[in-house]
Motif scaffolding. Structure first.
Motif, PDB file in Angstrom:
ATOM      1  N   GLY A  82       0.800  -1.219   0.000  1.00 24.32           N
ATOM      2  CA  GLY A  82       0.000   0.000   0.000  1.00 24.32           C
ATOM      3  C   GLY A  82       0.835   1.272   0.000  1.00 24.32           C
ATOM      4  O   GLY A  82       2.022   1.276  -0.314  1.00 24.32           O
ATOM      5  N   LEU A 114       0.683  -9.173   1.748  1.00 22.24           N
ATOM      6  CA  LEU A 114       0.104  -7.831   1.754  1.00 22.24           C
ATOM      7  C   LEU A 114       0.781  -6.982   2.822  1.00 22.24           C
ATOM      8  O   LEU A 114       0.983  -7.435   3.952  1.00 22.24           O
ATOM      9  CB  LEU A 114      -1.401  -7.892   2.020  1.00 22.24           C
ATOM     10  CG  LEU A 114      -2.155  -6.558   2.075  1.00 22.24           C
ATOM     11  CD1 LEU A 114      -3.564  -6.725   1.515  1.00 22.24           C
ATOM     12  CD2 LEU A 114      -2.234  -5.994   3.493  1.00 22.24           C
ATOM     13  N   ASN A 116       0.088  -3.144   4.269  1.00 24.50           N
ATOM     14  CA  ASN A 116      -0.901  -2.074   4.120  1.00 24.50           C
ATOM     15  C   ASN A 116      -0.230  -0.702   3.984  1.00 24.50           C
ATOM     16  O   ASN A 116       0.420  -0.454   2.972  1.00 24.50           O
ATOM     17  CB  ASN A 116      -1.924  -2.113   5.259  1.00 24.50           C
ATOM     18  CG  ASN A 116      -3.163  -1.299   4.928  1.00 24.50           C
ATOM     19  OD1 ASN A 116      -3.652  -1.329   3.810  1.00 24.50           O
ATOM     20  ND2 ASN A 116      -3.673  -0.560   5.896  1.00 24.50           N
ATOM     21  N   GLU A 117      -0.331   0.195   4.964  1.00 25.08           N
ATOM     22  CA  GLU A 117       0.137   1.561   4.764  1.00 25.08           C
ATOM     23  C   GLU A 117       1.009   2.060   5.912  1.00 25.08           C
ATOM     24  O   GLU A 117       0.806   1.704   7.076  1.00 25.08           O
ATOM     25  CB  GLU A 117      -1.059   2.513   4.605  1.00 25.08           C
ATOM     26  CG  GLU A 117      -1.905   2.219   3.387  1.00 25.08           C
ATOM     27  CD  GLU A 117      -2.966   3.283   3.150  1.00 25.08           C
ATOM     28  OE1 GLU A 117      -3.000   4.277   3.899  1.00 25.08           O
ATOM     29  OE2 GLU A 117      -3.759   3.120   2.206  1.00 25.08           O
ATOM     30  N   TRP A 134      -0.028 -10.984   6.047  1.00 27.85           N
ATOM     31  CA  TRP A 134      -0.452  -9.591   6.009  1.00 27.85           C
ATOM     32  C   TRP A 134       0.260  -8.790   7.086  1.00 27.85           C
ATOM     33  O   TRP A 134       0.242  -9.174   8.264  1.00 27.85           O
ATOM     34  CB  TRP A 134      -1.949  -9.474   6.265  1.00 27.85           C
ATOM     35  CG  TRP A 134      -2.842  -9.926   5.161  1.00 27.85           C
ATOM     36  CD1 TRP A 134      -2.593 -10.874   4.212  1.00 27.85           C
ATOM     37  CD2 TRP A 134      -4.164  -9.442   4.907  1.00 27.85           C
ATOM     38  NE1 TRP A 134      -3.676 -11.029   3.385  1.00 27.85           N
ATOM     39  CE2 TRP A 134      -4.664 -10.157   3.792  1.00 27.85           C
ATOM     40  CE3 TRP A 134      -4.975  -8.499   5.514  1.00 27.85           C
ATOM     41  CZ2 TRP A 134      -5.940  -9.935   3.266  1.00 27.85           C
ATOM     42  CZ3 TRP A 134      -6.252  -8.276   4.999  1.00 27.85           C
ATOM     43  CH2 TRP A 134      -6.724  -8.984   3.885  1.00 27.85           C
ATOM     44  N   ALA A 136      -0.886  -5.763   8.339  1.00 24.86           N
ATOM     45  CA  ALA A 136      -2.128  -4.999   8.196  1.00 24.86           C
ATOM     46  C   ALA A 136      -2.017  -3.664   8.945  1.00 24.86           C
ATOM     47  O   ALA A 136      -1.001  -3.348   9.558  1.00 24.86           O
ATOM     48  CB  ALA A 136      -3.295  -5.822   8.722  1.00 24.86           C
ATOM     49  N   SER A 164      -2.086  -3.435  13.600  1.00 21.63           N
ATOM     50  CA  SER A 164      -1.461  -2.118  13.544  1.00 21.63           C
ATOM     51  C   SER A 164      -0.412  -1.929  14.633  1.00 21.63           C
ATOM     52  O   SER A 164      -0.519  -2.480  15.732  1.00 21.63           O
ATOM     53  CB  SER A 164      -2.525  -1.028  13.720  1.00 21.63           C
ATOM     54  OG  SER A 164      -3.304  -0.864  12.571  1.00 21.63           O
ATOM     55  N   LYS A 218      -7.792 -11.290   0.429  1.00 24.54           N
ATOM     56  CA  LYS A 218      -7.920 -10.029  -0.311  1.00 24.54           C
ATOM     57  C   LYS A 218      -9.302  -9.962  -0.963  1.00 24.54           C
ATOM     58  O   LYS A 218      -9.776 -10.939  -1.547  1.00 24.54           O
ATOM     59  CB  LYS A 218      -6.844  -9.947  -1.385  1.00 24.54           C
ATOM     60  CG  LYS A 218      -5.420  -9.815  -0.838  1.00 24.54           C
ATOM     61  CD  LYS A 218      -4.434  -9.786  -1.987  1.00 24.54           C
ATOM     62  CE  LYS A 218      -3.007  -9.753  -1.488  1.00 24.54           C
ATOM     63  NZ  LYS A 218      -2.039  -9.808  -2.595  1.00 24.54           N
TER      64      LYS A 218
END
Length: 220
Positions: A82, A114, A116-117, A134, A136, A164, A218
């Protein structure tokens, strides 16, 4: 292929600002020698200034993510990264005077992983993220350096889910099918597969069942 570091940075910055993904990938491929599989996409502002970069098939990297430093990057097929992530290493790590530190300087993701950001990956050692795992949420940190640290590599197994704002210390890692709770600080290798991990420092809270409710797929 451009080898001068300062010139590479200037060229990469210009390439990152090109108007389409196709132009950005073509520029990185032909001017800097990076590899991209079919169906890969780079968002606007994706800056890549590394020793070696290989993206598999159908890899997506969204805008303003940066790969910077004397590192080797390998992204498995269908990896999704991301926005606003930093995958980096200082230039000094490749100085011959640092050879005794044995810095691996590798960042590897498995198939269908994956990220994320707004995560930070400090790639003096090796950071390896397994198939289907992930990272995440937001604002997690993976640190592979510290005063006198030699056991610095970080390994995330297959089919893991990291919430997170987690922190991984040098030499830390988790096995396969591990859920790491939000805000956890992982300070060592937790080898057990199929566990839920959390806390400061992180420890095993419970074991996962084969048919548990934790399903990460996903949706795009």
């Amino acid at each position: 292929m451009i080898r001068n570091t300062k010139l590479k940075k200037i060229v990469a910055l210009a390439l990152s600002l090109l108007p389409t993904s196709g132009l950005r990938i073509a520029g990185y491929r032909h001017l800097l020698g990076y590899q991209f599989g079919p169906g890969s996409r780079l968002g606007w502002g994706v800056l890549i200034v590394v020793d070696r970069f290989r993206a598999g098939n159908a890899v997506t990297v969204r805008r303003n993510t940066t790969f910077v430093g004397p590192i080797s990057v390998e992204l498995g097929d269908k990896t999704f990264i991301g926005r606003f992530n930093k995958i980096e290493c200082g230039d000094n790590a490749a100085d011959p005077s640092q050879a005794h530190m044995q810095y691996a300087r590798r960042f590897v993701t498995g198939r269908d992983s994956l990220i994320n950001e707004s995560h930070l990956f400090d790639v003096l050692g090796e950071i390896r993220i397994g198939d289907g795992s992930w990272v995440a949420g937001f604002a997690s940190q993976f640190l592979t350096h510290g005063a006198g640290t030699m056991n610095r590599d970080i390994a995330i197994g297959d089919q893991c889910f990291l919430g997170s704002a987690v922190r991984f210390a040098p030499g830390a890692g988790v096995g396969n099918r591990v859920v790491v709770g939000m805000g956890s600080v992982v300070t060592k290798r937790i080898e057990q597969d199929g566990a839920v991990v959390g806390g400061v420092p992180a420890k095993i809270i419970k074991e996962r069942q084969d048919n548990d409710a934790y399903v990460f797929e996903k949706g795009w």
